[in-house]
Scaffold this motif. Structure first.
Motif: not given
Length: 354
Positions: A111-122
């Motif tokens: 999980f790449y969390s939301l930080v003022d931009g895109p995020y990704l969950s796999a």
């Protein structure tokens, strides 16, 4: 994804940021409803995480045994290291520098969390997670020649597809939160990420502590790491898929339909450096308990999370989560003395390994 942003988890999640529990979304077992549950996004992915159980028992102790420390010292066991086996060959620009990971015998999440931009969950799920039909509101697609389905909303895109192993992979890629400015090209991006998903070892997770006590019947489910914090989750459910389905609708209108698993009662033990998450519920808003292992102990108001301050340069937390019924009571949970006793016993038995 954070269906755990409910009262029960809002207090404890930041102290014990597990999962599937940090990431725990629609399928994590908290506040589930059979139909039309509106899941909060709140800066996390919407439908990406499922916590399953594995078969590694750790010192189940008879309820009549004395507390660790009140008699002969209990023997601590190392938490078995867990391999992370979700590999992403390609990532778009702008994601957070370091992802959170949850890894276990049957659980793999990045999980790449939301930080003022895109995020990704796999995430990766077992073969019986869902069938190969196309859900309402989704469109059939192929990923590396295999069955898949995709759904794109104004700020996020989802894809679910079958891996060569027969397991399912699920991705959610987005930019902003539901209701924010619509984004273009989300479907192309999520499909490009999907084509690079594979099941190969990327790293091995370890905890800096060992455990001397867990309630009877608990088995290791997964280990997690996020922003320097790390922890482990155990549960007494079988982890098997039941006959019930979870159906609902996200806040931005996407239909959700997937398997429900037997999670049972879970315990999460986590450690975070320093004062932990700055957005956590302040200790001053918790109930002060007698010291545990000579360190200040606090209990959240629902009585499901115990936080030990100044524990080897950080905060130790122990949390209990019961799998919610399909129909959820409107009454808020109340502290249970038996639960508090178990949380205390677990905390008393944590041994620092460094």
């Amino acid at each position: 994804m954070n269906d755990r942003l409910t009262d029960a988890f809002a207090e404890g999640e930041r102290h014990t940021p597990d999962p599937v529990e940090v990431l725990a979304g629609v399928h994590a077992g908290i506040r589930r409803r059979r139909r039309h549950r509106r899941y909060a996004a709140s800066g996390a992915a919407g439908i990406a995480v499922l916590a399953l159980t594995a078969g590694i028992a750790l010192l189940p102790t008879d309820p009549g045994d004395s507390l660790p420390g009140s008699g002969p010292p209990a023997v601590a066991q190392e938490v078995p290291p867990q391999e992370c086996r979700l590999y992403l060959d390609w990532l778009p620009e702008g994601l957070a520098e370091q992802p959170a990971r949850t890894c276990g015998p049957q659980t793999q999440i990045v999980f790449y969390s939301l930080v003022d931009g895109p995020y990704l969950s796999a995430s990766i799920h077992p073969p019986r997670w869902r069938d190969r039909s196309v859900s309402p509101g989704w469109t059939a697609t192929e990923v590396n020649g295999g069955f898949g389905q995709i759904a794109t909303l104004p700020t996020r895109s989802f894809v679910q597809f079958v891996l060569p192993s027969g397991r399912w992979a699920e991705l959610e890629y987005g930019h902003g939160r539901p209701g924010d400015t619509a984004q273009s090209g989300l479907d192309d991006t999520v499909l490009r990420i999907a084509r690079g998903v594979s099941e190969q070892t990327t790293e091995t997770l370890r905890t800096p502590f060992a455990l001397s006590y867990l309630p009877a019947g608990q088995h290791l489910a997964h280990m997690w790491t996020r922003n320097g914090a790390t922890g482990v989750s155990y549960q007494d459910g079988s982890g098997e898929i039941t006959g019930d389905r979870i159906e609902g609708t996200t806040e931005d209108g996407l239909h959700i339909d997937r398997a429900r698993t037997d999670d049972g009662t879970s315990y999460g033990i986590g450690w975070a450096p320093g004062a932990g998450d700055p957005h956590a519920v302040p200790l001053t808003e918790m109930t002060r308990l007698p010291d545990i292992q000579g360190r200040p102990a606090h209990l959240t108001r629902h009585g499901d999370t115990l936080v030990i301050d100044d524990f080897h340069g950080g905060r130790l937390s122990v949390q209990m989560v019961r799998q919610a019924p399909l129909v959820v009571s409107a009454e808020p949970p109340r502290p249970d003395p038996a639960v508090i006793r178990e949380l205390t016993r677990i905390a008393e038995g944590v041994r620092w390994a460094g």
